[in-house]
Design a protein around this motif. Structure first.
Motif, short mmCIF file in Angstrom:
data_model
loop_
_atom_site.label_atom_id
_atom_site.label_comp_id
_atom_site.label_asym_id
_atom_site.label_seq_id
_atom_site.Cartn_x
_atom_site.Cartn_y
_atom_site.Cartn_z
N PHE B 114 0.84 -1.07 -0.12
CA PHE B 114 0.27 -0.13 -0.40
C PHE B 114 0.12 1.09 -0.13
O PHE B 114 0.88 2.15 -0.88
N ALA B 115 1.80 1.43 1.14
CA ALA B 115 2.68 2.27 0.87
C ALA B 115 3.77 2.48 0.08
O ALA B 115 3.26 4.05 -0.81
N PHE B 118 1.91 4.24 -3.00
CA PHE B 118 2.07 5.76 -3.30
C PHE B 118 3.21 6.88 -3.29
O PHE B 118 3.93 7.60 -3.46
N LEU B 121 3.31 6.71 -7.00
CA LEU B 121 2.36 7.56 -7.81
C LEU B 121 3.64 8.84 -7.43
O LEU B 121 3.49 9.77 -8.10
N ARG B 132 -2.00 16.23 -7.43
CA ARG B 132 -3.13 16.59 -6.26
C ARG B 132 -4.67 16.02 -6.65
O ARG B 132 -4.53 15.37 -6.01
N LEU B 135 -3.72 11.78 -6.48
CA LEU B 135 -3.22 11.79 -5.38
C LEU B 135 -4.56 11.48 -4.59
O LEU B 135 -4.68 10.19 -4.67
N ASP B 136 -5.78 12.60 -4.97
CA ASP B 136 -6.84 12.68 -4.31
C ASP B 136 -7.57 10.94 -5.19
O ASP B 136 -8.61 10.85 -4.37
N SER B 139 -6.46 7.74 -2.96
CA SER B 139 -7.12 7.63 -2.48
C SER B 139 -8.60 7.57 -2.09
O SER B 139 -8.83 6.60 -1.11
N THR B 140 -8.99 8.52 -2.41
CA THR B 140 -10.79 7.74 -2.63
C THR B 140 -10.96 6.57 -2.96
O THR B 140 -11.93 6.31 -2.86
N ILE B 142 -9.28 3.75 -3.24
CA ILE B 142 -9.09 3.30 -1.87
C ILE B 142 -9.70 3.04 -1.35
O ILE B 142 -9.95 2.27 -0.29
N VAL B 143 -10.36 4.47 0.13
CA VAL B 143 -11.44 4.36 0.60
C VAL B 143 -13.51 3.64 0.10
O VAL B 143 -13.56 3.05 0.82
N ALA B 146 -12.34 0.28 0.58
CA ALA B 146 -12.68 -0.45 1.56
C ALA B 146 -14.50 -0.98 1.84
O ALA B 146 -14.10 -1.40 3.29
#
Lengths: 327, 327
Positions: B114-115, B118, B121, B132, B135-136, B139-140, B142-143, B146
């Protein structure tokens, strides 16, 4: 204002931010699980570090908030997963998350926190160029944290651990996220390369001191304050610096007995007392305390690059707080 | 060049990149664990999607590689953690990672992946402003993944699941990462807002079709090709669309029997056969196939915004491949 007041001021700010993140999404059950640790309190040391490092370079602390929240969320994600891996049952005076909702949901809630941290990072108000550096900084530090956790797991099956291996492990598990907290704060504050490096080293060494102190507190701390049973590390057979030092210093018979106590599923109060006596006999308690102080002293030296003022004073006092705290 | 050739060409490129990442770090035991899934093969669909979406907007595909690798690493991290959560024992014809190294180390290796995603990225060669957004985006997504996993876990304790709830779950678990793959690819390719949205919807719907098809393949696939036992979903009592549809269509007696088979710890070949017969009786196999095709058709419609050419053709053919594949 005392350091404690300064810390509480930022703590309130960070906790408000954290609540807002979760309040927006609480209708989904995963978010309720995700909020369990971040909303259970904690010292908020890492976001405090970020905010005052930004302030130390003359920038508004509020600019550091998204990054500071990201660091705190990363810290909380590691707690969620570490508790599963280490089979810890209590955290901050409450049941650990996986004990409450099971392994599967806890793994997943940790993943959600991890992703949320990077979503928060994207909100950081920095030059776009700096965002790339922050992204690399934060992700690299988490890779190091995971390496440290792997090393920690590998310690479980052996007593053949050197002090260097132990320090390397806690440097990765604790030092690197502290380091990312201050380096990021300094970048947001517009610091130059040398200053970013200096506050990073300050935090890395403070993280090591902090972790050694944490293991020490498990023995001498107040149960109410530390939120877990005193001596629980002995019950769990945790390979702390005190264990490693004792095993290298004690005569064969004592060494065998110490391992016997550590290996037991559960320990009586007498056995815990006996283990502590063996640590004392080996000089390991004193040794741990001294080593924590040595790292703290070295950490402080890295602050020389900063100009005098309230921020430098806070960073210095924070070190004192770290190694004299009782929780 | 056939679609398969085009896919294999990019697959080779991505696998080379992945190997290089791990070769640099293999001396640490965590990295060996991290490399286990990414190096075990796979279709590399998500990085393929990213690369050809970038290409579709006239940009060099190679610019998309770090982001494409990041997406693939994210996908692999979800596989590592999902296998623990779902207690799956085999993946790509091999033992699952946690079966090989235990839960703790597998959780940690997943976190490392996971780390690392990024970190990868951060290498993406885009305008800093676009970084930016990426990144958003990542990460969004992946939220969302989950959240979908949490919903999937909540299905384990009940048969009271609507088709809408099921589709919402697979949209999150599969659709959103597909979506991030193409949206990111389009951003790197310099696409406009409308095009980014269109390829995102294309991928989201294709992801849904893909997942419905995946469950269908568990029944009709070739064991050698799919890398697991045919009918294993029935053995595990997985709540697929076929199960949900059958339970809503079948008469009471059949319904009870189907639940009985699904609830059993393990099933005989006869029982698996019986469950499949019940799916057929309910029209659920046909229904699944039709629904996958409906989503695939809708996905294709979103491609209308693209200009004709080899890339559009690949994206169209990919849909056909998805719903006609046997692995």
């Amino acid at each position: 204002m005392s350091l404690m007041d300064e810390m509480n001021k930022r703590k309130g700010r960070i906790e408000k931010e954290i609540s807002e993140v979760f309040d927006h999404n609480r209708s989904h059950p995963m978010w309720e699980n995700m909020a369990y640790y971040p909303e259970a309190g904690g010292k908020r040391l890492r976001p405090f570090l970020t905010m005052i490092t930004t302030g130390a370079f003359g920038e508004e602390e509020s600019r550091a908030i998204p990054y500071a929240v990201a660091i705190e969320l990363v810290h909380n994600f590691t707690l969620v997963h570490d508790d599963i891996m280490d089979k810890d049952e209590r955290r901050r005076g409450k049941k650990t998350l996986y004990k409450k909702i099971g392994d599967a949901r806890a793994i997943n809630a940790g993943d959600g926190l991890f992703a949320l941290a990077f979503k928060k990072l994207a909100e950081t108000d920095v030059d776009e160029k700096d965002l790339r550096v922050l992204l690399d900084e934060l992700s690299t530090s988490i890779v190091r944290v995971a390496e440290g956790q792997e090393e920690d797991l590998s310690f479980q099956g052996t007593y053949d651990i050197t002090e260097d291996e132990f320090i390397d492990m806690i440097e990765k598990k604790t030092g690197y996220l502290f380091r990312a907290a201050t380096r990021g704060g300094a970048m947001i504050g517009g610091a130059d390369e040398a200053s970013i490096k200096a506050v990073g080293e300050y935090a890395r060494k403070m993280g090591i001191a902090f972790q050694i102190q944490d293991d020490y507190l498990d023995l001498i701390g107040d149960e109410e304050l530390i939120g877990k049973d005193v001596g629980s590390d002995i019950g769990e057979g945790k390979k702390t610096l005190m264990v490693i030092k004792s095993l290298s210093e004690l005569p064969h018979e004592n060494k065998e007995r110490l391992i016997e106590i550590l290996e037991k599923e559960s320990n009586t109060t007498e056995e815990v007392r006996e283990a502590v006596d063996l640590f004392e006999k080996a000089g390991a308690v004193e040794y741990s305390k001294d080593l924590a102080e040595k790292y703290a002293r070295e950490a402080k030296e890295h602050l020389e690059i900063l100009s005098d003022g309230e921020y430098k004073k806070m960073l210095e006092e924070l070190i004192e707080f770290m190694i004299s705290r009782n929780r």
